[in-house]
Design an enzyme around this catalytic site. Structure first.
Site, mmCIF file in Angstrom:
data_model
loop_
_atom_site.group_PDB
_atom_site.id
_atom_site.type_symbol
_atom_site.label_atom_id
_atom_site.label_comp_id
_atom_site.label_asym_id
_atom_site.label_seq_id
_atom_site.Cartn_x
_atom_site.Cartn_y
_atom_site.Cartn_z
ATOM 1 N N GLU A 22 -16.208 -4.482 7.816
ATOM 2 C CA GLU A 22 -15.927 -3.121 8.282
ATOM 3 C C GLU A 22 -17.137 -2.214 8.122
ATOM 4 O OE1 GLU A 22 -12.673 -1.204 6.235
ATOM 5 O OE2 GLU A 22 -13.065 0.725 7.204
ATOM 6 N N ASP B 283 -14.752 2.384 -1.476
ATOM 7 C CA ASP B 283 -14.138 1.649 -0.369
ATOM 8 C C ASP B 283 -15.064 0.647 0.303
ATOM 9 O OD1 ASP B 283 -12.520 0.792 1.599
ATOM 10 O OD2 ASP B 283 -12.365 2.687 2.681
ATOM 11 N N LYS C 266 0.893 -1.164 0.000
ATOM 12 C CA LYS C 266 0.000 0.000 0.000
ATOM 13 C C LYS C 266 0.926 1.208 0.000
ATOM 14 C CE LYS C 266 -3.467 2.286 2.981
ATOM 15 N NZ LYS C 266 -4.405 2.119 4.109
ATOM 16 N N GLU D 137 -3.492 7.000 1.847
ATOM 17 C CA GLU D 137 -3.835 7.306 3.237
ATOM 18 C C GLU D 137 -2.596 7.606 4.084
ATOM 19 O OE1 GLU D 137 -6.477 4.037 4.424
ATOM 20 O OE2 GLU D 137 -8.162 5.225 3.703
#
Ligand code: GCW
Length: 685
Positions: free
Chosen positions: A377, A349, A272, A276
């Site tokens: 989530e 997402d 990643k 973020e």
């Protein structure tokens, strides 16, 4: 001595109460056997023409569970078997015997589990002719497990990886994990969180990773690690982590060699980067391709690969739904052949419902793999019963039109349409240390589903539900039929009570459990706030992504882009994803958008009530422990569904000014009170 007596008594009790088909030793373990429950004490006749740890597992599983005719396991280089690939197998059988043939030992293992599944699900076990090979080469779990054993977005307790005890103490759960995964064809795992600290590459850590890899090897599960792009500078002490710097690439080469010395079949890295807040090649003015290729070169000689994530969205004015495509499409064709781009199913997402990411079908000269989220989530954590097979089926069967009709997402990723050198599919694991592995007994079905769909991306959700219920609970139609129906409806139900008609990302700030469509945090990134997504105002609601709005529709192929763009053809499930519409907009059923929204929320609540009724009726058809557990979770889900409905309708009503239709259940909360709820979700942020 007393202890021994107690154990013997306990074993006797189990044998007596369950008769011949005893529930496996699970009673003595501290974790649930999930879908591998039957131990028949069959002592079946099983022979094999070769010897290896993997074959020993296959033989053992069959010997202890298979109740039919003698089984011969044959490793063979026969051409017709070789064409099934290294994971494929052929099972043939008649009443006097069964043969499982494969060209590699893992094919035999998968064949053995197939036969046992057939037995457990009541399939025809006498006249068999089955040939199978998987649709994806790499079927991989992504653990978001941190080195301190917390799990990002994990709702089943601490990580099963006992970093604190390794390498000295080896938990028996590693083998059981390997076994459950192998039984559904999963053949790889990334042990740690994509938000990776540099320490994961410490020599100490690698010694621990080696032990897990050794435990999982006989189950044919390759171990991968998530790595931090700044490792050369932060861990290695170099002055930079620039991927084009010779010292940096040399550092990675040496690190990779150090890994392969311990783990000769190490899978590779998941990365990643520039996402973020994590470091990446762009910090040095380089591209994602520069970064991925440098790592790929370090891994190449060991047959390792790089899974490079496309989950990127920088603070910018561009619609977040468009950003991954904007950033990655120009790089198509620039990646090494041992790089695969890992793309989340939707463009934003893992929302309760999203259209598929437009990168599927668009990136044609680079290997692309889907990333699904098994952990819930955005779907009620491990409190809500949500069977994800229908969501993933919808995704995999989505038409991309990249090569005319029939170009489904499945076909753009499994090598059918594009001859990509690597094919893979990832699922973010929902596994933890809880007794039942996944927090909710029904969440086990999502782990199971991921494996089955990764093996065969056209398998139907109904087929999976039926298999899973029979293996995990019961084949009694009184249980099977209603529970299957409940599972198949459960995803639509959660979409209805959380975010119907294309709404998305209206979760609470700081956690993704409850509703907070109102959140306003001064100074926060706009694309982290619900109002960015729902755009509710006096006039209406929804995100305009049409050609007159953000134009995200243009990232899809024709005729899909026109279909999404035009109100008349846009599927109602994605209406507010693509359109901003007046509250009084008339929908196909003749009712207004506002009324439809209200009825959808209400129907989500009613569906959960029905699930409670279905489940309560199964009392006595399932063991008390699991019955009560699921029953109490459904109570939470029912309360949460009402919370969602009241919060969203009362809040959106402040804009619409319209009454909630009088024939639906009245709100039971005050908006003010709901707006004050602040959950303590320290471990869930
Ligand atoms: O959905 C978001 C999650 C983050 C996660 C991120 C990602 C691992 O809220 O917790 O980080 O996606 O997929 O990288």
């Amino acid at each position: 001595m007393k202890r021994i007596v107690r154990i013997v008594l306990c074993c006797l009790a189990i044998t007596i109460s369950y008769g011949q088909i005893a529930v496996s030793q699970s009673e003595e373990k501290d974790y649930d056997p999930a879908w591998l429950r039957l131990s028949t004490n069959a002592d079946a006749k099983v022979t094999c023409n070769k010897n290896s740890p993997t074959l020993t597992i296959a033989i053992h599983e069959l010997r202890t569970q298979w109740m039919g005719q003698p089984v011969k396991l044959l490793l063979t280089k026969e051409k017709s078997i070789r064409t099934l690939g290294c994971d494929g197998y052929r099972i043939t059988g008649n009443p006097s015997g069964i043969e499982i043939k494969a060209s590699e030992e893992q094919g035999i293992l998968y064949g053995a589990y197939h036969l046992l599944r057939l037995q457990a699900t009541g399939g025809n076990c006498t006249d068999i002719k089955i040939e199978e090979s998987p649709d994806y080469d790499i079927r991989i779990l992504n653990h978001w497990d941190n080195l301190d054993r917390t799990v990002e977005r994990g709702y089943a307790g601490y990580s099963i990886w006992r970093w604190d005890q390794l390498p000295a103490v080896v938990s028996p759960r590693y083998k059981e994990y390997g076994r459950l995964n192998a039984s559904i064809g999963i053949n790889a795992t990334v042990l740690n969180n994509v938000n990776a600290p540099v320490e994961v590459l410490n020599t100490d850590m690698l010694n621990k990773v080696k032990v897990i890899a050794d435990e999982l090897r006989p189950y044919h599960i390759k171990v991968f690690l998530s790595v931090n792009f700044s490792s050369p500078a932060v861990l290695g002490g170099l002055s930079t982590s620039d991927p084009l710097d010779a010292n940096v690439s040399q550092w990675w080469k040496e690190k990779v060699n150090e890994i392969y010395k311990r783990i000769p079949d190490f899978g590779g890295f998941l990365v990643k980067a520039n996402s973020e807040g994590l470091p990446g090649p762009q910090d040095f003015g380089r591209t994602h391709a520069d970064g991925a290729n440098m790592l790929a070169d370090a891994l190449k000689s060991h047959d390792g690969i790089v899974m490079w994530r496309a989950f990127v969205y920088n603070p910018s004015n561009e619609d977040r739904a468009k950003q991954a495509y904007s950033e990655f499409l120009p790089l198509d064709g620039q990646f090494r052949d041992n790089v695969i781009i890992q793309v989340k199913n939707g463009p934003i997402d893992f929302q309760p419902r999203e259209p598929f990411s437009p990168l599927f079908g668009a990136m044609q000269k680079t290997a692309v793999m889907p990333e699904l989220q098994i952990t819930q989530e955005y779907l009620g954590f491990s409190n809500h019963l949500v069977f994800l097979a229908t969501q993933w089926e919808e995704f995999l069967n989505s038409e991309t039109y990249c090569n005319g009709a029939g170009s489904t997402v499945a076909k753009t990723t499994d090598g059918t349409l594009f001859k990509q050198p690597l094919t893979a599919i990832a699922g973010v694991a929902n596994i933890g240390e809880d007794e039942n592995w996944c927090g909710h007994y029904f969440a086990q079905s999502n782990w199971y589903t991921f494996g089955r769909m990764a093996w065969k991306n056209t398998i139907s959700s109904g087929e999976i539900a039926e298999e899973w219920i029979k293996m995990t609970f019961s084949d009694n139609p009184e249980f099977l039929n209603p529970v299957k129906e409940m599972m198949l409806q459960s995803h639509e139900a959660v979409v209805d009570y959380m975010m119907p008609l294309g709404l998305h990302h209206i979760f609470a700030w700081g956690h993704h459990y409850g509703p907070e469509p109102w959140t306003a945090i001064p100074g926060a990134r706009p694309d982290w706030l619900p109002s960015y997504y729902h755009q509710a105002d006096k006039q209406g609601i929804g995100f305009d992504r049409t050609t007159s709005g953000s134009n995200a529709v243009s990232q899809y192929f024709s005729p899909l882009r026109e279909e999404f763009n035009q109100l008349e053809t846009c599927p109602e499930a994605f209406l507010l994803w693509f359109h901003h519409l007046p509250w009084t907009y008339k929908m196909k059923n003749g009712k207004t958008l506002w009324d439809n929204l209200c009825y959808k929320y209400d129907s989500g609540v009613q569906q959960v009530r029905d699930f409670q009724k279905i489940w309560d009726k199964t009392e006595g058809l399932v063991d008390e422990h699991r019955f009560k557990h699921v029953q109490s979770r459904l109570k939470i889900q029912a309360k949460d569904a009402v919370w969602w409905k009241d919060a969203c309708l009362l809040y959106f009503q402040t804009f619409s000014g319209l009454p909630i239709p009088y024939d639906i259940e009245r709100p039971v909360h005050e908006l003010d009170a709901l707006m004050k709820i602040k959950l303590d979700m320290k471990h869930h942020n």
